[in-house]
Write a protein that holds these residues in place. Structure first.
Motif: not given
Length: 71
Positions: A38-44
């Motif tokens: 997921g983009i939010e988790k990968v960004t984190l």
């Protein structure tokens, strides 16, 4: 600005800097794939990797400065 010599040097510098960071993450730190989805988790996860990279870099610089002062 990019047509000036200063602009050219800045553009060349921007092109090469990230490659060394990604190479260090992959080769020296063993980072091969994201653990999360997921983009939010990968960004984190990228943020954590960046933070760790910068803290390790700062610690190495601090250690060099301390060694130089003691000599």
């Amino acid at each position: 600005m990019l047509r000036s010599e200063e602009g050219y040097l800045l553009a060349v510098r921007r092109m090469t800097e990230p490659e060394s960071v990604f190479g260090q993450l992959k080769n020296n730190r063993g980072f091969r794939r994201f653990l999360l989805r997921g983009i939010e988790k990968v960004t984190l996860e990228v943020g954590w990797l960046s933070l760790a990279h910068n803290l390790l870099k700062q610690a190495a610089n601090d250690q060099k400065q301390r060694a130089a002062i003691l000599q």
